[in-house]
Design a protein around this motif. Structure first.
Motif, PDB file in Angstrom:
ATOM      1  N   ARG A  34       0.832  -1.214   0.000  1.00 30.01           N
ATOM      2  CA  ARG A  34       0.000   0.000   0.000  1.00 30.01           C
ATOM      3  C   ARG A  34       0.864   1.260   0.000  1.00 30.01           C
ATOM      4  O   ARG A  34       0.553   2.229  -0.691  1.00 30.01           O
ATOM      5  N   GLN A  37       2.229   1.670  -3.407  1.00 29.01           N
ATOM      6  CA  GLN A  37       1.127   2.015  -4.308  1.00 29.01           C
ATOM      7  C   GLN A  37       0.805   3.510  -4.212  1.00 29.01           C
ATOM      8  O   GLN A  37       0.543   4.152  -5.219  1.00 29.01           O
ATOM      9  N   ARG A  38       0.861   4.030  -3.019  1.00 26.77           N
ATOM     10  CA  ARG A  38       0.563   5.443  -2.815  1.00 26.77           C
ATOM     11  C   ARG A  38       1.700   6.354  -3.301  1.00 26.77           C
ATOM     12  O   ARG A  38       1.454   7.408  -3.895  1.00 26.77           O
TER      13      ARG A  38
END
Length: 137
Positions: A34, A37-38
């Motif tokens: 995550r 991904q960010r």
């Protein structure tokens, strides 16, 4: 790079590799995926695959007691994390929170380790924050 960030990425990489062989791995992996991904969505899939491949290597290395492989994996992930944090310095606290959530002891001790050594003449200084193997022949 400042010494504090260097120390943090070293600790974070080692902690990450250690967590790869624990029950906390899935939570750690999901959190890292995550984060990437960010911050770097174009690399998130590659990093996710690398995390899976590294976990397999960690499990094989542990079963074979291959410290050299484990050390190489730590260095690899220290490099990945260092590059991420150099590109996105604001992510330091996000990564610190993730690792604190999974392994509070690892990052708490990282900030307290300080080593100094002085050698003169033909003297040598050996320092390690963990295991050390010296083979001089």
């Amino acid at each position: 790079m400042d010494p504090e960030l260097t120390s943090f990425t070293q600790t974070a990489g080692t902690t990450l590799v250690t967590l790869m062989a624990t029950e906390a791995w899935q939570h750690t992996r999901d959190g890292l995926t995550r984060l990437w991904q960010r911050l770097q969505p174009d690399r998130a899939h590659i990093v996710s695959d690398e995390l899976d491949a590294s976990r397999e290597e960690v499990l094989r290395a542990r079963s074979a007691a291959d410290q050299e492989m484990l050390s190489e994996l730590c260095l690899q992930w220290q490099g990945y994390l260092r590059r991420l944090l150099l590109a996105q310095p604001e992510a330091v606290e996000d990564l610190r929170r993730l690792l604190d959530d999974v392994d509070p002891e690892a990052t708490a001790h990282a900030a307290r380790i300080t080593q100094h050594g002085t050698a003169s003449g033909r003297a040598r200084v050996y320092q390690a924050g963990r295991d050390m193997h010296i083979d001089e022949r």
